[in-house]
Design a protein around this motif. Structure first.
Motif, mmCIF file in Angstrom:
data_model
loop_
_atom_site.group_PDB
_atom_site.id
_atom_site.type_symbol
_atom_site.label_atom_id
_atom_site.label_comp_id
_atom_site.label_asym_id
_atom_site.label_seq_id
_atom_site.Cartn_x
_atom_site.Cartn_y
_atom_site.Cartn_z
ATOM 1 N N PRO A 47 0.812 -1.228 0.000
ATOM 2 C CA PRO A 47 0.000 0.000 0.000
ATOM 3 C C PRO A 47 0.843 1.274 0.000
ATOM 4 C CG PRO A 47 -0.807 -1.555 1.627
ATOM 5 C CD PRO A 47 0.513 -2.087 1.169
ATOM 6 N N ILE A 48 1.998 1.248 0.741
ATOM 7 C CA ILE A 48 2.850 2.429 0.824
ATOM 8 C C ILE A 48 3.445 2.754 -0.540
ATOM 9 C CG2 ILE A 48 4.916 3.404 1.886
ATOM 10 C CD1 ILE A 48 4.352 1.613 4.299
ATOM 11 N N VAL A 49 4.045 1.742 -1.156
ATOM 12 C CA VAL A 49 4.640 1.941 -2.486
ATOM 13 C C VAL A 49 3.588 2.397 -3.486
ATOM 14 C CG1 VAL A 49 5.834 0.816 -4.407
ATOM 15 C CG2 VAL A 49 6.481 0.313 -2.030
ATOM 16 N N VAL A 53 3.699 5.924 -5.630
ATOM 17 C CA VAL A 53 3.652 5.894 -7.102
ATOM 18 C C VAL A 53 2.428 6.634 -7.622
ATOM 19 C CG1 VAL A 53 3.433 4.400 -9.116
ATOM 20 C CG2 VAL A 53 4.987 3.768 -7.260
ATOM 21 N N GLY A 54 1.283 6.437 -6.947
ATOM 22 C CA GLY A 54 0.057 7.122 -7.362
ATOM 23 C C GLY A 54 0.173 8.635 -7.263
ATOM 24 N N VAL A 59 0.851 14.024 -9.818
ATOM 25 C CA VAL A 59 1.572 15.289 -9.999
ATOM 26 C C VAL A 59 1.983 15.474 -11.447
ATOM 27 C CG1 VAL A 59 3.661 16.560 -9.421
ATOM 28 C CG2 VAL A 59 2.355 15.443 -7.611
ATOM 29 N N VAL A 60 2.525 14.401 -12.050
ATOM 30 C CA VAL A 60 2.957 14.477 -13.457
ATOM 31 C C VAL A 60 1.784 14.789 -14.368
ATOM 32 C CG1 VAL A 60 3.907 13.165 -15.379
ATOM 33 C CG2 VAL A 60 4.946 12.983 -13.113
ATOM 34 N N VAL A 61 0.666 14.099 -14.148
ATOM 35 C CA VAL A 61 -0.522 14.330 -14.977
ATOM 36 C C VAL A 61 -1.028 15.755 -14.794
ATOM 37 C CG1 VAL A 61 -2.941 13.682 -15.321
ATOM 38 C CG2 VAL A 61 -1.193 11.915 -15.011
ATOM 39 N N PHE A 62 -1.003 16.265 -13.542
ATOM 40 C CA PHE A 62 -1.463 17.625 -13.271
ATOM 41 C C PHE A 62 -0.610 18.660 -13.988
ATOM 42 C CE2 PHE A 62 -1.239 21.496 -10.689
ATOM 43 C CZ PHE A 62 -2.580 21.862 -10.685
#
Length: 456
Positions: A47-49, A53-54, A59-62
Motif C-alpha cells: 500500500p505504501i509503495v 507511485v500514485g 503530480v505528473v498528470v497535473f
C-alpha cells in the motif's frame, strides 16, 4: 523461470511433472521461496509503495494538464481572455486575413516607420487609408502596452487624439490599425540626421512660426483632454515629438498610449518609470510618483524642440549641449535664448510672441511639479502667443515692445478677471459633456471678441 505442468499421456511429460515438483522443493530449501514472515512484511509495503507511485503519477498528470491548458489559453484571442475590456472593444476586432489584404501581406514597400511597438505599414482598409502597427519580438513594448492602447483609445475620442480603427489578436499577433496621418511625425518636420560628427542633426523645417504654434496648441488640446476627461484623467507618460502626428492639413494629434495610466487622483501612487530619455520628468524619475505634471514637463521639451529644431538628446563634445532641456535653460538664464532658435525662424517671430512662448516653456520645465502649470494653462498661454504673432507688422518689422500699449490696455479688464490658470475651467467641464471640440474656445475668442468691440 517458467515451469509448465499439464496432463499428458507420454512418459516424458510425466517425468517433467515430477521434475517440476522437485524444482519447487529445491527453491524452498534454497530460500528462493519467501518465508511466511517475510511475505507478510512485503505485503505491508504494497500500500505504501502504491500510494507514493500514485501521488507521483498524479503530480505528473497535473503538470502536463496545466501546460496544455496554458498553451490553449495563449491561443485564445485577447478579447476572450481580458476581462476588463468592454463590448465596444470586441466590435473593433479585425481578422488577420483583412490585415493581410490591407497591407498586401505586409509588403516591405509599404513600410513607413518603426517604433517601440514594432513596424508601421501603410494600408488600405475598407476603402480608407490606414496605418497598421505590427508588434515584433525584441521590441520594448508587448502585450500589456497592446491592451492599454486598445482600452484607452476605445474610451476616448477627440479631434487632437489619433483614432483607433481596430486591432487584431489572431495567430499570436498583436496588430493595431489607426487613421492614417499623411504628414507623419512632428519631428519629421523639424530636423534630420547628418553625417557630420560635429553636427549630427541639422534643421530642415519648412514650418512657419504660426504653423508651429498651431501644432503645439493642437497637441496641448489633446493632452488637456486626456488629463481632464470624463474617465477621471489619463496620463500619457510618453509625450515627445515622434508621438505628435500631423494630418494632411497639419492638424496635430497625440498618439501612442501604450504606457498611459488611468485615474491617478494624486501623487501618492508609485509606479514603474516609463518614458523616453530627454523627455522624462526628473522629479518623476527620482520619486517614482506620477502626476499629470510629468506630461507637462515632457511637453516643455517638445516646445524647445519646436523652437530650436534639434533633438531632446544628442551626442556632442560639449556636455551642456547633450540634453536639450538643460541647454535651453542655460541660454534662458543668460537671457539669450534667441541665439539658439531655428535659423529658419530668424526675423519671422514677433518678439512678444517669442517672449510668451519662452515664458511658457520655462514654466513647463521647472524642477518641481507643483511649480509647473496645468496643461490648460499651457494651452491658454500658447493661444496668447499665437495671437501676439498675428498682430500686423509695422513697415515690415514687428513692434518689439514688452507692453504693446494698445493691446495691453484693451485686454486689461478681461485678463484681470480671467487669469491663465483659471480661464478655461467652465469650458473644460462643458467639453466632456457636449463636444470634444468645445474647449477650442480659448484665448483666440477673447482676441476675436475684442476686435469687434464685444464684451464677454
Amino acid at each position: 523461470m517458467n515451469v509448465s505442468v499439464g496432463p499428458r499421456n507420454d512418459s516424458e511429460n510425466q517425468m517433467a511433472f515430477l521434475n517440476g515438483i522437485e524444482i519447487m522443493e529445491s527453491m524452498k530449501e534454497s530460500n528462493f521461496v519467501v518465508p511466511e514472515e517475510r511475505s507478510k512484511k512485503r505485503t505491508n509495503l504494497v500500500p505504501i509503495v502504491g500510494s507514493v507511485v500514485g501521488a507521483v503519477v498524479f503530480v505528473v498528470v497535473f503538470i502536463v494538464a496545466m501546460v496544455m491548458f496554458l498553451k490553449c489559453r495563449k491561443r485564445k484571442p485577447l478579447s476572450e481572455k481580458t476581462s476588463n475590456m468592454s463590448p465596444l472593444d470586441l466590435a473593433l476586432r479585425i481578422s488577420y486575413y483583412e490585415i493581410e489584404q490591407a497591407t498586401k501581406n505586409f509588403n516591405s514597400g509599404l513600410l513607413i516607420g518603426e517604433g517601440g511597438f514594432g513596424r508601421v505599414y501603410e494600408g488600405l482598409f475598407r476603402g480608407k487609408k490606414v496605418a497598421v502597427k505590427r508588434s515584433e519580438p525584441g521590441h520594448g513594448q508587448g502585450l500589456l502596452e497592446f491592451q492599454t492602447e486598445i482600452v484607452v483609445l476605445s474610451r476616448i475620442r477627440h479631434r487632437h487624439l489619433v483614432s483607433l480603427i481596430g486591432y487584431c489578436d489572431e495567430r499570436s499577433e498583436m496588430i493595431l490599425v489607426y487613421e492614417f496621418m499623411e504628414k507623419g511625425t512632428l519631428r519629421d518636420h523639424l530636423y534630420n540626421r547628418s553625417s557630420d560628427v560635429e553636427k549630427p542633426y541639422f534643421a530642415r523645417s519648412d514650418l512657419s512660426w504660426k504653423q508651429r504654434l498651431e501644432i503645439c496648441i493642437g497637441a496641448a488640446k489633446g493632452l488637456n483632454y486626456l488629463h481632464t476627461g470624463s474617465d477621471g484623467g489619463i496620463i500619457h507618460r510618453d509625450v515627445k515629438s515622434t508621438n505628435i502626428l500631423l494630418d494632411e492639413r497639419l492638424v496635430a494629434k497625440v498618439a501612442d498610449f501604450g504606457v498611459s495610466k488611468f485615474n491617478l487622483p494624486d501623487a501618492e501612487h508609485s509606479v514603474d518609470v516609463k518614458g523616453t530619455f530627454g523627455y522624462l520628468d526628473p522629479e518623476y524619475f527620482l520619486s517614482l510618483q506620477l502626476t499629470d505634471k510629468s506630461d507637462v514637463y515632457s511637453f516643455g521639451v517638445v516646445l524647445l524642440e519646436v523652437l530650436c529644431a534639434r533633438p531632446a538628446v544628442m551626442v556632442s563634445n560639449r556636455r551642456e549641449e547633450v540634453n536639450l532641456a538643460e541647454w535651453g535653460m542655460l541660454w534662458l538664464r543668460k537671457g539669450q535664448l534667441e541665439k539658439i532658435i531655428d535659423p529658419m525662424l530668424v526675423d519671422t517671430i514677433n518678439p512678444n510672441s517669442l517672449r510668451k512662448f519662452v515664458e511658457t516653456t520655462e514654466k513647463c520645465l521647472r524642477p518641481s511639479g507643483n511649480e509647473r502649470p496645468m496643461m490648460r494653462d499651457v494651452l491658454w498661454d500658447l493661444e496668447y502667443a499665437l495671437q501676439l504673432q498675428l498682430i500686423p507688422m509695422n513697415n515690415g518689422t514687428f513692434d518689439d515692445s514688452t507692453t504693446n500699449a494698445s493691446l495691453e490696455f484693451s485686454m486689461m479688464p478681461i485678463l484681470h478677471r480671467l487669469p491663465s490658470n483659471s480661464f478655461p475651467a467652465v469650458e473644460e467641464e462643458v467639453a466632456t459633456v457636449l463636444s470634444v471640440d468645445a474647449f477650442d474656445v480659448t484665448a483666440s475668442d477673447v482676441f476675436s471678441l475684442l476686435s469687434v468691440g464685444e464684451a464677454r
